[in-house]
Design an enzyme around this catalytic site. Structure first.
Site, PDB file in Angstrom:
ATOM      1  N   ASP A 302       0.862  -1.168   0.000  1.00 15.31           N
ATOM      2  CA  ASP A 302       0.000   0.000   0.000  1.00 15.31           C
ATOM      3  C   ASP A 302       0.909   1.231   0.000  1.00 15.31           C
ATOM      4  O   ASP A 302       1.968   1.203   0.628  1.00 15.31           O
ATOM      5  CB  ASP A 302      -0.892  -0.016   1.241  1.00 15.31           C
ATOM      6  CG  ASP A 302      -1.888   1.118   1.251  1.00 15.31           C
ATOM      7  OD1 ASP A 302      -2.380   1.468   0.166  1.00 15.31           O
ATOM      8  OD2 ASP A 302      -2.154   1.669   2.332  1.00 15.31           O
ATOM      9  N   THR A 304       0.436   4.627   1.073  1.00 14.26           N
ATOM     10  CA  THR A 304       0.481   5.443   2.272  1.00 14.26           C
ATOM     11  C   THR A 304       0.844   4.598   3.479  1.00 14.26           C
ATOM     12  O   THR A 304       0.209   3.583   3.759  1.00 14.26           O
ATOM     13  CB  THR A 304      -0.882   6.128   2.510  1.00 14.26           C
ATOM     14  OG1 THR A 304      -1.234   6.860   1.345  1.00 14.26           O
ATOM     15  CG2 THR A 304      -0.814   7.064   3.697  1.00 14.26           C
ATOM     16  N   ASP A 534      -2.148  -0.628   6.502  1.00 12.47           N
ATOM     17  CA  ASP A 534      -2.318  -0.001   7.816  1.00 12.47           C
ATOM     18  C   ASP A 534      -3.728   0.529   8.036  1.00 12.47           C
ATOM     19  O   ASP A 534      -4.008   1.080   9.095  1.00 12.47           O
ATOM     20  CB  ASP A 534      -1.315   1.142   8.006  1.00 12.47           C
ATOM     21  CG  ASP A 534      -1.514   2.254   6.983  1.00 12.47           C
ATOM     22  OD1 ASP A 534      -2.326   2.081   6.053  1.00 12.47           O
ATOM     23  OD2 ASP A 534      -0.851   3.301   7.122  1.00 12.47           O
TER      24      ASP A 534
END
Length: 779
Positions: A302, A304, A534
């Site tokens: 991912d 970010t 996250d």
């Protein structure tokens, strides 16, 4: 709800009310620990089938009065003690890290907001929850600002559910959007999540190849070891041997068949791996995941929080359609205040622009599936999110400008006025301006990702952001193939995922359901996939992946699901995780063959000597130098050696390429020695000594091959084992029931056999062994 006590939302329970509920046992409990208790560790290490068999065999040896043959049992005790010590050491490390990563919740008590762990919650407590939280208790919604919940743990349906005031919430539910206050109604054993123990772990991962193979070996041995031992004992007695001779031969055969060291080595290696990773601030939630990550060849990232630091910064707005920058900026500040969201983007804008006073009527919180949020306030309705998900068709000039900004690494959002906050798209959107957000690369991103690519781990970027932005950031991070990008919002409802994962490396505007499908497609293409994330938008993909990694700074739901939690949210630690996993598996694979040699030749010899007119060629004590010096001691040191080569996925075949030829050689030599002894009328002491000597020499050849590539330490280790083995014969013969090698007549027998051992072993390994192995289908 009307029959339940409702504490005021502003103040919550008082300290007195909390103590009353604690005294009445109306308090929540912690999640089950990740590790076994010390009592369970002792029980599971002591009360194994093989240990019970060893106890029985030791009892038989005591019956014979040949107490020196009990030495094998002391080795078993030492092995078990090492296993217990290593697991307890690993448990303490993991437990300490578990406390650090434990979910922290916001409670309202006595008019104050407290941060506590879930065990501190009592019935009727008020929990302030927001996006990314996982509810640890059953409850009811007291206040809500567009609370969207994933109840798939309970219903199996992945679609988010919008909750209103008074609606029930079930423990295990994940907050996908909005925030609110929830009153705990069922805590502890009464809650759903307690009854369904670790409900978030819906997906049971495939057992590791390593543990599968070892369990298969144990299963086979469980079936054959006792019948073979009984058969050998009866056959020996029927040939007229003494009872003591029959017992000692049977015990030696059964001890040889038990690969207790292999089971120990595997469990100790995984426990030691978890301990080592703990020192690098990585929490291992499942030990088999260490192996799963070692076998990974595709790592899905991912953007970010993984490639970038996740610390977003608001840069500016770019008005469109002749709007004033000051007006657009002010309306953006009002919109963020009205939505009152707590994600990274909202926090960055709020920090830069402040929080003006607004009169809010309706809120639509951010959703990873919708990719926009909005609010109706001060007589207007505004939305903020991905342009492609707000506008049915993005005008060419606006799309061109978005691409230009994305190529420069900006995260570009669109703010627009709408007539209604409908889903999946708002009604009649009119663009007001573009909002530019920046995110910095992680400090060591290029070094870390370069390492993974050098280790033949393919990197794929899967993000909800604009694909051009994602590709730009990935390129700056040194990830290859960033020119192969695709906008997943334009691939249609039923795209060909197999073709997508073949053709592209960067995926932008990906919804949570699409992330999961992409992971499935990589797995269908025979890849072992790890996923990092996250946020709640990563949950489905993390569940599907073979191995999942979460940042400690991410959502509580993500951390509760992941196999690994990076406690410092430092992706650089993944290099150590990959290396530790590869070291554990490569080393276990390297030395497993040495344990299986003993198991294979012992089983074969037991079967042969049931029908052969000779006593079993070993006594229990005679196997101790072989088990200790050719297997146990060297494998302990080899298992600690660095070996970060990529896992080949050929565990069983590679083990058998050493074990089968060695076992064939040992069986052949021993049968030959016994036939020679019969012809020359050699005493049992001479033939058994020759059998021990040749078994050790061939095992030494196997040890040399298993230790490759050789370095100075390994050469010294092998040489030391050879010298100690020779010392057993020259100086400890009486202790181990061996004939002294100083006799020149005896030398005429053993020297030619020793000289022939190496060329015969090489010949069998390169000839017969390979032909036999090539005919076997390995899975």
């Amino acid at each position: 709800m009307s029959n339940r006590y409702l504490p005021p939302v502003e103040t919550g329970l008082t300290a007195k009310q909390v103590k009353q509920r604690q005294a009445a046992g109306r308090q929540n409990t912690s999640l089950p620990p990740l590790t076994r208790s010390i009592k369970q560790i002792f029980r599971d290490n002591l009360m194994t089938l093989f240990n019970l068999i060893n106890v029985g065999l030791a009892g038989l040896v005591v019956w014979t009065g040949s107490y020196k043959n009990l030495l094998f049992f002391f080795v078993v005790i030492i092995n078990t003690a090492i296993g217990i010590f290593q697991e307890i050491r690993s448990k303490r490390q993991v437990d300490r890290l578990s406390i650090l990563s434990e979910a922290q919740l916001q409670l309202i008590r006595d008019g104050q907001t407290l941060t506590v762990n879930q065990a501190a919650i009592v019935e009727d407590d008020l929990l302030a929850i927001s996006r990314g939280d996982q509810l640890p208790v059953d409850g009811i919604v007291r206040t809500t600002t567009g609370l969207e919940v994933d109840e798939s743990q309970i219903t199996g349906e992945a679609e988010p559910v919008l909750k209103a005031t008074g609606d029930p919430l079930t423990s295990g539910s994940i907050i996908l959007g909005g925030h609110g206050v929830v009153q705990a109604t069922k805590v502890g054993d009464g809650s759903f999540i307690k009854r369904m123990s670790k409900a978030a772990k819906q997906k049971h991962r495939t057992p590791s190849e390593l543990l599968t193979v070892i369990n298969r070996i144990i299963k086979v041995l469980t079936i054959v070891i006792i019948p073979l031992g009984a058969g050998l004992f009866i056959a020996t007695l029927m040939r007229g041997a003494s009872q003591n001779r029959a017992i000692l031969g049977t015990v030696a055969a059964m001890v040889g068949m038990i690969p207790e060291g292999l089971v120990l080595l595997t469990s100790v290696a995984l426990a030691a791996g978890a301990f080592t990773l703990g020192r690098h601030r990585v929490l291992v939630r499942e030990l088999p995941a260490i192996e799963a990550l070692a076998r990974v060849d595709t790592l899905c990232l991912d953007k970010t929080g993984t490639i970038t630091s996740g610390q977003l910064t608001f840069e500016r707005v770019e008005p469109v359609s002749g709007q004033s920058e000051a007006v657009v900026t002010q309306r953006l500040a009002e919109l963020i205040t009205a939505i009152d969201d707590d994600n990274e983007t909202a926090r960055a804008i709020r920090t830069a622009l402040g929080q003006p006073t607004v009169d809010v009527q309706t809120v639509q919180p951010f959703s990873s599936a919708r990719k926009w949020s909005g609010a109706q306030f001060n007589g207007q309705s505004l939305v903020l999110g991905a342009p492609e998900f707000i506008l049915e068709t993005v005008p060419k000039d606006l799309a061109h400008r978005v691409d230009q900004l994305a190529q420069r690494g900006y995260r570009v959002l669109l703010m627009a006025t709408v007539t209604a906050l409908t889903t999946p798209r708002p009604q009649a959107p009119q663009a007001l301006g573009l909002v530019l957000i920046t995110d910095e690369l992680r400090p060591n991103a290029q070094t870390t990702f370069g390492y993974f690519e050098n280790q033949d781990v393919a990197l794929k970027v899967i993000s909800g952001d604009n694909p051009v932005t994602v590709a730009s950031v990935a390129k700056r991070a040194g990830i290859s193939g960033t020119d192969q990008l695709v906008d997943m919002s334009r691939v249609g409802a039923q795209p060909d995922y197999a073709a997508l994962v073949t053709d592209y490396n960067v995926f932008g505007r990906v919804t949570p359901a699409q992330k999961e499908r992409l992971i499935k497609a990589y797995q269908a293409a025979d890849h072992t996939v790890a996923m990092t994330g996250d946020g709640v938008n990563d949950l489905l993909a993390l569940k599907q992946a073979d191995c999942s990694i979460a940042m400690a700074s991410g959502s509580e739901a993500t951390k509760s699901l992941a196999d690994f939690v990076l406690l410092d949210s430092n992706f650089d630690a993944m290099v150590q995780v990959l290396n530790e996993g590869r070291r554990v598996i490569n080393n276990v694979e390297r030395v497993a063959a040495l344990y299986l040699i003993k198991t294979m030749y012992s089983a074969a010899l037991t079967l042969i000597f049931i029908f052969m007119h000779s006593a079993y060629p070993f006594e229990p004590i005679q196997l101790t130098p072989i088990s200790s010096l050719m297997v146990g001691i060297p494998t302990f040191f080899l298992a600690l050696q660095p070996d970060y080569a990529r896992i080949t996925g050929r565990f069983m075949r590679q083990v058998m390429e050493i074990a089968v030829p060695a076992a064939l050689c040992i069986v052949g030599y021993i049968v030959g020695i016994m036939l020679l002894g019969h012809q020359l009328h050699l005493p049992y002491a001479v033939t058994s000594t020759l059998c021990v000597l040749l078994t050790g020499v061939i095992s030494l050849n196997a040890l040399i091959i298993a230790a490759r590539p050789l370095n100075r330490f390994k050469i010294a280790l092998v040489a030391l084992m050879a010298l100690l083995f020779a010392a057993v014969f020259f100086f400890g013969g009486r202790v181990f029931s061996l004939v002294s090698p100083w006799n020149w007549k005896f030398a005429l027998l053993y020297l030619p056999l020793i000289i022939s051992a190496n060329p015969v072993f090489i010949l069998v390994q390169n000839g017969l062994g390979k032909r036999v192995l090539s005919r076997i289908r390995w899975r």
